[in-house]
Design an enzyme around this catalytic site. Structure first.
Site, PDB file in Angstrom:
ATOM      1  N   ARG A   1       0.956  -1.138   0.317  1.00 40.29           N
ATOM      2  CA  ARG A   1      -0.026   0.158   0.149  1.00 40.29           C
ATOM      3  C   ARG A   1       0.578   1.323   0.015  1.00 40.29           C
ATOM      4  NH1 ARG A   1      -4.987   1.977   3.309  1.00 40.29           N
ATOM      5  NH2 ARG A   1      -6.083   0.372   2.409  1.00 40.29           N
TER       6      ARG A   1
ATOM      7  N   HIS B   1      -7.705   0.521  -6.492  1.00 38.83           N
ATOM      8  CA  HIS B   1      -7.774  -0.288  -4.811  1.00 38.83           C
ATOM      9  C   HIS B   1      -8.967  -1.271  -5.213  1.00 38.83           C
ATOM     10  CE1 HIS B   1      -8.266  -0.772  -0.950  1.00 38.83           C
ATOM     11  NE2 HIS B   1      -8.340  -0.344  -0.237  1.00 38.83           N
TER      12      HIS B   1
ATOM     13  N   ASP C   1     -16.733   8.356  -1.546  1.00 44.31           N
ATOM     14  CA  ASP C   1     -15.385   8.064  -0.678  1.00 44.31           C
ATOM     15  C   ASP C   1     -14.906   9.147  -0.432  1.00 44.31           C
ATOM     16  OD1 ASP C   1     -12.744   7.084  -0.225  1.00 44.31           O
ATOM     17  OD2 ASP C   1     -11.922   7.388  -1.674  1.00 44.31           O
TER      18      ASP C   1
ATOM     19  N   ARG D   1     -14.046  -7.274   3.065  1.00 40.54           N
ATOM     20  CA  ARG D   1     -12.760  -7.036   2.949  1.00 40.54           C
ATOM     21  C   ARG D   1     -11.799  -8.503   3.398  1.00 40.54           C
ATOM     22  NH1 ARG D   1     -10.022  -2.559   2.393  1.00 40.54           N
ATOM     23  NH2 ARG D   1      -8.823  -3.815   1.343  1.00 40.54           N
TER      24      ARG D   1
ATOM     25  N   GLN E   1     -10.612  -3.899  -2.716  1.00 37.46           N
ATOM     26  CA  GLN E   1     -11.685  -3.038  -2.026  1.00 37.46           C
ATOM     27  C   GLN E   1     -12.454  -3.061  -2.797  1.00 37.46           C
ATOM     28  OE1 GLN E   1     -12.472  -1.186   1.092  1.00 37.46           O
ATOM     29  NE2 GLN E   1     -13.595  -1.463  -0.075  1.00 37.46           N
TER      30      GLN E   1
ATOM     31  N   CYS F   1     -15.918   3.434   0.925  1.00 35.10           N
ATOM     32  CA  CYS F   1     -15.031   2.026   1.624  1.00 35.10           C
ATOM     33  C   CYS F   1     -13.937   2.642   3.015  1.00 35.10           C
ATOM     34  CB  CYS F   1     -14.222   2.386   0.576  1.00 35.10           C
ATOM     35  SG  CYS F   1     -13.166   3.958   0.105  1.00 35.10           S
TER      36      CYS F   1
HETATM   37  N1  NVA Z   1      -9.591   7.242  -1.652  1.00 31.21           N
HETATM   38  C1  NVA Z   1      -9.375   7.419  -0.103  1.00 31.21           C
HETATM   39  C2  NVA Z   1      -9.384   5.846  -0.046  1.00 31.21           C
HETATM   40  C3  NVA Z   1      -8.780   5.448   1.212  1.00 31.21           C
HETATM   41  C4  NVA Z   1      -9.411   3.698   2.240  1.00 31.21           C
HETATM   42  C5  NVA Z   1      -7.336   7.512  -0.115  1.00 31.21           C
HETATM   43  O1  NVA Z   1      -7.192   7.487  -0.689  1.00 31.21           O
HETATM   44  O2  NVA Z   1      -7.674   7.593   1.101  1.00 31.21           O
HETATM   45  N1   CP Z   2     -11.252   0.452   3.025  1.00 33.51           N
HETATM   46  C1   CP Z   2      -9.670   0.783   2.938  1.00 33.51           C
HETATM   47  O1   CP Z   2      -8.500   0.162   1.871  1.00 33.51           O
HETATM   48  O2   CP Z   2      -9.464   0.883   4.852  1.00 33.51           O
HETATM   49  P1   CP Z   2      -8.432   0.899   5.388  1.00 33.51           P
HETATM   50  O3   CP Z   2      -7.587   2.375   4.866  1.00 33.51           O
HETATM   51  O4   CP Z   2      -8.383   1.275   6.780  1.00 33.51           O
HETATM   52  O5   CP Z   2      -7.029   0.048   5.132  1.00 33.51           O
END
Ligand code: NVA
Ligand code: CP
Length: 313
Positions: free
Chosen positions: A108, A135, A231, A300, A138, A272
């Site tokens: 990540r 992602h 989101d 998830r 997800q 998400c």
């Molecule tokens: N768009 C958000 C998703 C978090 C799971 C981010 O990248 O912070």
């Molecule tokens: N939805 C998601 O990816 O959550 P986290 O950022 O907590 O992993």
């Protein structure tokens, strides 16, 4: 139908056919049922997975750790404060070393390029646990949640309301149109995806019986939607843009009035998570009876277990 995905990475859903996505969702359904029935397997005994996190996470990290660990595998959490990834050692070299020690790698972070380099040089399956662009794990959980609710995916309509060019809007575009769904982005034009991406998704939709539409008038295009998805307005790494985004996205807040635009009472609300209640979604909607966000979060784990079963065994 079973597919041989052993050794395959998941960098973006673009690399998976609709039939392969179907296969992963079927495994996820089975492992969820087994978990509920208390059936214990030890499918990952003797295996290790490296979990690299440049950005924070609750769901993704916990899903990978628990899914792998409860099957007898050994997950190792590596934050970039601890390892040399790109700091004192190149991503290529880190990939080669981890590939000699681990059976798989989750990453990540910021750049999609990093997860691609890890896959190229490690020689083991690499899973994208979120980048600025995509992602995919997800969206597998999101598709599972929609299917659990309505019994099917093909022909279902999902409207994404908010930041139309972030990792979630992008990945939902790929996942939805590949599964023959109707995907609408309702977002200010400033936050639309690139023309190149729009063309790519339109082509993918035409190939798979899906529909892709973009609208910029707040609340437009939501009629008949099975699911409304939103989101955060400023994703991880974009904190400096928070004020600007709030000004642009306030009219796109998912509130009771926005939910009513579907004309249906059984439309579900998806996110998400983590959510900023009072910004992209009101407290009433996320805590209300149409919300399925906790099922999504649970899924998830089942979908992540499914992808590891399919690619490691
Ligand atoms: N768009 C958000 C998703 C978090 C799971 C981010 O990248 O912070
Ligand atoms: N939805 C998601 O990816 O959550 P986290 O950022 O907590 O992993």
């Amino acid at each position: 139908m079973a597919f041989n995905l052993k050794g395959k990475s998941l960098l973006t859903l673009k690399d998976y056919t609709p039939q392969e996505i179907r296969y992963l969702l079927d495994i996820a359904k089975q492992v969820k049922a087994e978990k509920k029935a208390g059936v214990v397997h030890q499918r990952f005994v003797g295996k290790t997975v490296a979990l690299i996190f440049e950005k924070r996470s609750t769901r993704t990290r916990c899903a990978f750790e628990t899914a792998f660990g409860e099957e007898g595998g050994h997950p190792v959490f590596l934050s970039t404060d601890d390892i040399q990834l790109g700091a004192k050692e190149s991503i290529e070299d880190t990939a080669r070393v981890l590939g000699r020690m681990f059976d798989a790698i989750e990453f990540r972070g910021f750049k999609q390029e990093t997860v691609e380099i890890l896959a190229k040089y490690s020689g083991v399956p690499v899973y994208n646990g979120l980048t600025d662009e995509y992602h995919p794990t997800q969206v597998l959980a999101d598709l599972m949640t929609i299917e659990e609710e309505f019994g099917s995916l093909k022909g279902r309509k999902l409207a994404f309301v908010g930041d139309g060019r972030n990792n979630m809007a992008n990945t939902l575009a790929v996942g939805c149109v590949k599964m023959g769904m109707h995907y609408v982005i309702n977002s200010p034009k400033e936050l639309w995806p690139s023309q190149e991406f729009i063309e790519e998704i339109k082509k993918m939709a035409a190939e798979n019986g899906g529909i892709f539409e973009l609208t910029s008038v707040p609340g437009e295009g939501l009629e008949g939607a099975d699911a409304i998805y939103t989101d955060v307005w400023a994703s991880m790494g974009e904190e400096a843009k928070a004020k600007e985004r709030e000004a642009l996205l306030r009219p796109y807040q998912v509130n009771e009035e926005m939910m009513k635009k579907t004309g249906r009472e059984d439309t579900i609300f998806l996110h998400c998570l983590p959510a900023v209640k009072g910004q992209e979604v009101t407290f009433d909607v996320i805590e209300g009876k149409q919300s399925r966000v906790w099922d999504q979060a649970e899924n998830r784990k089942h979908t992540i277990k499914a992808i590891m079963i399919a690619t490691l065994l």
